[in-house]
Design a protein around this motif. Structure first.
Motif, PDB file in Angstrom:
ATOM      1  N   TYR A 202       0.817  -1.209   0.000  1.00  0.00           N
ATOM      2  CA  TYR A 202       0.000   0.000   0.000  1.00  0.00           C
ATOM      3  C   TYR A 202       0.855   1.265   0.000  1.00  0.00           C
ATOM      4  CZ  TYR A 202      -4.165  -2.813   0.660  1.00  0.00           C
ATOM      5  OH  TYR A 202      -5.193  -3.704   0.474  1.00  0.00           O
ATOM      6  N   LEU A 203       1.998   1.205   0.659  1.00  0.00           N
ATOM      7  CA  LEU A 203       2.898   2.358   0.642  1.00  0.00           C
ATOM      8  C   LEU A 203       3.416   2.614  -0.766  1.00  0.00           C
ATOM      9  CD1 LEU A 203       4.529   4.553   2.052  1.00  0.00           C
ATOM     10  CD2 LEU A 203       6.277   2.834   2.560  1.00  0.00           C
ATOM     11  N   LEU A 204       3.816   1.550  -1.455  1.00  0.00           N
ATOM     12  CA  LEU A 204       4.302   1.702  -2.826  1.00  0.00           C
ATOM     13  C   LEU A 204       3.194   2.200  -3.745  1.00  0.00           C
ATOM     14  CD1 LEU A 204       6.519  -1.478  -3.129  1.00  0.00           C
ATOM     15  CD2 LEU A 204       7.293   0.892  -3.116  1.00  0.00           C
ATOM     16  N   ALA A 205       1.968   1.719  -3.520  1.00  0.00           N
ATOM     17  CA  ALA A 205       0.842   2.204  -4.321  1.00  0.00           C
ATOM     18  C   ALA A 205       0.621   3.694  -4.089  1.00  0.00           C
ATOM     19  CB  ALA A 205      -0.420   1.415  -3.977  1.00  0.00           C
ATOM     20  N   GLY A 206       0.731   4.126  -2.837  1.00  0.00           N
ATOM     21  CA  GLY A 206       0.578   5.543  -2.534  1.00  0.00           C
ATOM     22  C   GLY A 206       1.653   6.386  -3.189  1.00  0.00           C
ATOM     23  N   ILE A 207       2.896   5.887  -3.164  1.00  0.00           N
ATOM     24  CA  ILE A 207       3.993   6.609  -3.816  1.00  0.00           C
ATOM     25  C   ILE A 207       3.754   6.687  -5.320  1.00  0.00           C
ATOM     26  CG2 ILE A 207       6.462   6.522  -4.344  1.00  0.00           C
ATOM     27  CD1 ILE A 207       6.872   5.237  -1.592  1.00  0.00           C
ATOM     28  N   ARG A 208       3.267   5.581  -5.895  1.00  0.00           N
ATOM     29  CA  ARG A 208       2.964   5.556  -7.326  1.00  0.00           C
ATOM     30  C   ARG A 208       1.922   6.605  -7.692  1.00  0.00           C
ATOM     31  NH1 ARG A 208      -0.697   1.543  -8.001  1.00  0.00           N
ATOM     32  NH2 ARG A 208      -2.226   3.024  -8.818  1.00  0.00           N
ATOM     33  N   LEU A 209       0.847   6.676  -6.913  1.00  0.00           N
ATOM     34  CA  LEU A 209      -0.211   7.653  -7.173  1.00  0.00           C
ATOM     35  C   LEU A 209       0.295   9.083  -6.999  1.00  0.00           C
ATOM     36  CD1 LEU A 209      -3.180   5.849  -5.386  1.00  0.00           C
ATOM     37  CD2 LEU A 209      -2.884   6.154  -7.852  1.00  0.00           C
ATOM     38  N   ALA A 210       1.117   9.289  -5.987  1.00  0.00           N
ATOM     39  CA  ALA A 210       1.651  10.632  -5.745  1.00  0.00           C
ATOM     40  C   ALA A 210       2.531  11.088  -6.908  1.00  0.00           C
ATOM     41  CB  ALA A 210       2.435  10.646  -4.438  1.00  0.00           C
ATOM     42  N   LEU A 211       3.415  10.208  -7.373  1.00  0.00           N
ATOM     43  CA  LEU A 211       4.277  10.561  -8.494  1.00  0.00           C
ATOM     44  C   LEU A 211       3.455  10.754  -9.768  1.00  0.00           C
ATOM     45  CD1 LEU A 211       7.485   8.367  -8.076  1.00  0.00           C
ATOM     46  CD2 LEU A 211       7.288  10.849  -7.965  1.00  0.00           C
TER      47      LEU A 211
END
Length: 205
Positions: free
Chosen positions: A50-59
């Motif tokens: 979920y953290l990586l997904a959040g980073i993906r969405l932010a970028l």
């Protein structure tokens, strides 16, 4: 290696990020292989996904917002008078004025070029949409890494560091997201990978 792209947790309570085979008991003179293991529980693997997904969405939003701001002149980084739709150039300001260092002459000559403008805007839009949807992560990561590294070369040397700045960090994070399959959580990566087109062309995943 833990597959963070897998939405189903393994039945075993603990896995390892790195394992090595134990030496054969019969080989008395064989030196034991170095063993370094980091235990990852199911909760940790889920949190990482979920953290990586959040980073993906932010970028993804960073790239998509840059496109929208330059397209419409929303006033954050691009004044309304310089909107691309109103005849402004999305590269004239940065490449024409902000570029410094050994490649400044090259970038100044490219500033405002119609082909460069179209290519730059297409890259921002494509990378942003791909990251937000979680599809085409390999292409998005490669294109994003190339774009951010080129932007890094346009501002050499960085103001606050001899060589490192956020552009290089963005490039590394983009590649990491693609390698770890970050498009399958909060994204359409799994469905995208199951399409006949992507099955025939795995480089599109």
């Amino acid at each position: 290696m833990v597959n963070i792209a897998n939405d189903h947790q393994a039945s075993a309570p603990v896995t390892t990020l790195a394992t090595t085979e134990r030496p054969d008991r019969g080989a008395r003179h064989q030196a034991p292989a170095p063993h370094t293991a980091f235990p990852v529980t199911g909760r940790t693997a889920t949190a990482a996904r979920y953290l990586l997904a959040g980073i993906r969405l932010a970028l993804g939003w960073v790239f998509l917002w840059a496109f929208l701001d330059k397209l419409l002149g929303l006033g954050r980084g691009t004044p309304a008078a310089n909107a691309w739709l109103d005849g402004g150039s999305p590269t004239a300001g940065f490449l024409g004025k902000a570029a410094t260092g050994p490649f400044a002459g090259l970038y100044h000559s490219m500033a405002g070029n119609v082909f460069v403008d179209v290519l730059f805007m297409a890259a921002l839009l494509g990378i942003g949409v791909a990251l937000i949807l979680g599809i085409g992560m390999r292409i998005a990561a490669a294109a994003g890494a190339v774009l951010t590294v080129l932007m890094w070369t346009a501002v050499l040397p960085p103001e606050s560091n001899p060589f490192m700045d956020d552009h290089l960090i963005y490039a590394a994070v983009l590649i990491l997201l693609a390698l770890l399959g970050a498009g399958t959580t909060w994204g359409l990566g799994r469905r995208w990978a199951a399409t006949p087109l992507v099955r025939r062309n795995t480089w599109l995943t």
